[in-house]
Design an enzyme around this catalytic site. Structure first.
Site, PDB file in Angstrom:
ATOM      1  NE  ARG A  75      -3.699  -0.578   2.533  1.00  0.00           N
ATOM      2  CZ  ARG A  75      -4.961  -0.869   1.813  1.00  0.00           C
ATOM      3  NH1 ARG A  75      -5.370   0.160   1.359  1.00  0.00           N
ATOM      4  NH2 ARG A  75      -5.491  -2.034   1.998  1.00  0.00           N
ATOM      5  CG  HIS A 119     -18.470   7.546   4.247  1.00  0.00           C
ATOM      6  ND1 HIS A 119     -18.064   6.420   3.583  1.00  0.00           N
ATOM      7  CD2 HIS A 119     -19.188   6.971   5.221  1.00  0.00           C
ATOM      8  CE1 HIS A 119     -18.660   5.173   3.898  1.00  0.00           C
ATOM      9  NE2 HIS A 119     -19.462   5.695   5.198  1.00  0.00           N
ATOM     10  CB  VAL A 154     -11.821   3.300   7.992  1.00  0.00           C
ATOM     11  CG1 VAL A 154     -12.843   3.150   6.649  1.00  0.00           C
ATOM     12  CG2 VAL A 154     -10.677   2.469   7.825  1.00  0.00           C
ATOM     13  CG  HIS A 181     -24.546   9.717  -5.955  1.00  0.00           C
ATOM     14  ND1 HIS A 181     -24.667   8.306  -6.696  1.00  0.00           N
ATOM     15  CD2 HIS A 181     -23.146   9.831  -5.906  1.00  0.00           C
ATOM     16  CE1 HIS A 181     -23.223   8.009  -6.808  1.00  0.00           C
ATOM     17  NE2 HIS A 181     -22.680   8.904  -6.458  1.00  0.00           N
ATOM     18  CD  GLU A 184     -22.105  10.840  -2.116  1.00  0.00           C
ATOM     19  OE1 GLU A 184     -21.036  10.994  -2.930  1.00  0.00           O
ATOM     20  OE2 GLU A 184     -22.358  10.122  -1.398  1.00  0.00           O
TER      21      GLU A 184
HETATM   22  C1  GAR Z   1     -19.966   8.135  -3.643  1.00  0.00           C
HETATM   23  O1  GAR Z   1     -21.027   7.837  -3.342  1.00  0.00           O
HETATM   24  C2  GAR Z   1     -18.936   8.378  -2.466  1.00  0.00           C
HETATM   25  O2  GAR Z   1     -19.547   8.764  -1.394  1.00  0.00           O
HETATM   26  C3  GAR Z   1     -18.458   6.804  -2.298  1.00  0.00           C
HETATM   27  O3  GAR Z   1     -18.559   6.110  -3.599  1.00  0.00           O
HETATM   28  C4  GAR Z   1     -19.390   7.020  -4.270  1.00  0.00           C
HETATM   29  C5  GAR Z   1     -18.731   7.266  -5.645  1.00  0.00           C
HETATM   30  O4  GAR Z   1     -19.646   7.792  -6.530  1.00  0.00           O
HETATM   31  N1  GAR Z   1     -17.489   6.801  -1.543  1.00  0.00           N
HETATM   32  C6  GAR Z   1     -17.235   5.666  -0.430  1.00  0.00           C
HETATM   33  O5  GAR Z   1     -18.183   4.868  -0.176  1.00  0.00           O
HETATM   34  C7  GAR Z   1     -15.908   6.068   0.275  1.00  0.00           C
HETATM   35  N2  GAR Z   1     -15.948   5.074   1.679  1.00  0.00           N
HETATM   36  P1  GAR Z   1     -19.061   8.591  -7.792  1.00  0.00           P
HETATM   37  O6  GAR Z   1     -17.933   7.708  -8.754  1.00  0.00           O
HETATM   38  O7  GAR Z   1     -20.256   8.462  -8.905  1.00  0.00           O
HETATM   39  O8  GAR Z   1     -18.710  10.024  -7.697  1.00  0.00           O
END
Ligand code: GAR
Length: 227
Positions: A75, A119, A154, A181, A184
């Site tokens: 990593r 997240h 995490v 989403h 977000e």
């Molecule tokens: C999003 O919902 C983000 O919050 C999640 O991945 C998705 C990516 O969507 N991230 C996690 O779960 C991190 N722990 P996208 O590729 O359409 O932006």
């Protein structure tokens, strides 16, 4: 006498890390195009060659690279390659947007207090993968999303912005994910804009937002009171 307004800061240089569709990346591209976010996406890096977000980046003329984590013995070695690529592009702020790799201390130290993640839950609830299914299985009435500064852990760094959505009785992971989403896509550009404007200050676990805006100016249902 009123204090002189400080001059606008230059656009922040972003490096966006993705693993999947890149709808959050698209939201950043759109916010920059609308003039809501003073930023320049210098590079998009995916650990997955099949990530849909790579095409989105290239469509907008953004340098998009694949650094496959499977090509590295550890990593830390993978993160060293990430750091080198981000530095080569003069990146100031690293934006994890659906980047499904844990970052090691190598990355966190190289960009201390300069890595954001999003997240799909109200942290510290439901860390890790499948946060939407975890929320449904637990039976919560509300969930949401969290933008935070990445630390060694995490999904548990200092919280910048959260948005809340209801969890409906007939939701499945996909319908809840779609509702989350949408929020977000509103709060991530806003959180980065606050950073670009120099308004975020980390005090221990807490992030203080300078000149907290009036509730009407906040682009999502978030913790609505300033200090
Ligand atoms: C999003 O919902 C983000 O919050 C999640 O991945 C998705 C990516 O969507 N991230 C996690 O779960 C991190 N722990 P996208 O590729 O359409 O932006």
């Amino acid at each position: 006498m009123t204090a002189a307004a400080s001059p606008p800061r230059p656009p922040v240089r972003l490096g966006v890390l993705i693993s999947g569709e890149g709808t959050n990346l698209q939201a950043l591209i759109d916010a920059i195009a609308r003039g809501d976010l003073a930023a320049e996406i210098r590079v998009v890096i995916s650990n997955q060659a099949a990530a849909g977000g790579l095409a989105r980046a290239r469509h907008h003329g953004i340098d998009a690279q694949v650094i496959d984590h499977r090509g590295f013995p550890s990593r830390q070695d993978f993160d060293r390659a990430l750091v080198a690529a981000l530095n080569a592009h003069g990146v100031e702020l690293v934006v994890c947007a659906g980047f499904m790799r844990l970052l090691s201390p190598v990355m966190v130290a190289a960009f201390r207090d300069r890595i954001m993640n999003i997240h799909p839950a109200l942290c510290p609830a439901f860390p890790g993968v499948d946060a939407q299914q975890q929320a449904i299985d637990y039976g919560v009435r509300f969930s949401g999303c969290t933008v935070f500064f990445v630390t060694e852990g995490v999904d548990n760094g200092p919280v910048i912005v959260q948005a809340v959505v209801p969890v409906h009785q007939d939701d499945d992971a996909a319908t809840l994910a779609a509702r989350i989403h949408a929020e977000e896509h509103r709060i991530y550009p806003w959180a980065i804009a606050l950073f670009q404007q120099g308004r975020l200050e980390i005090r221990g676990r807490r992030v203080h937002i300078r000149d907290f805006p009036a509730p009407a100016a906040i682009p999502a249902l978030i913790n609505p009171r300033s200090s």
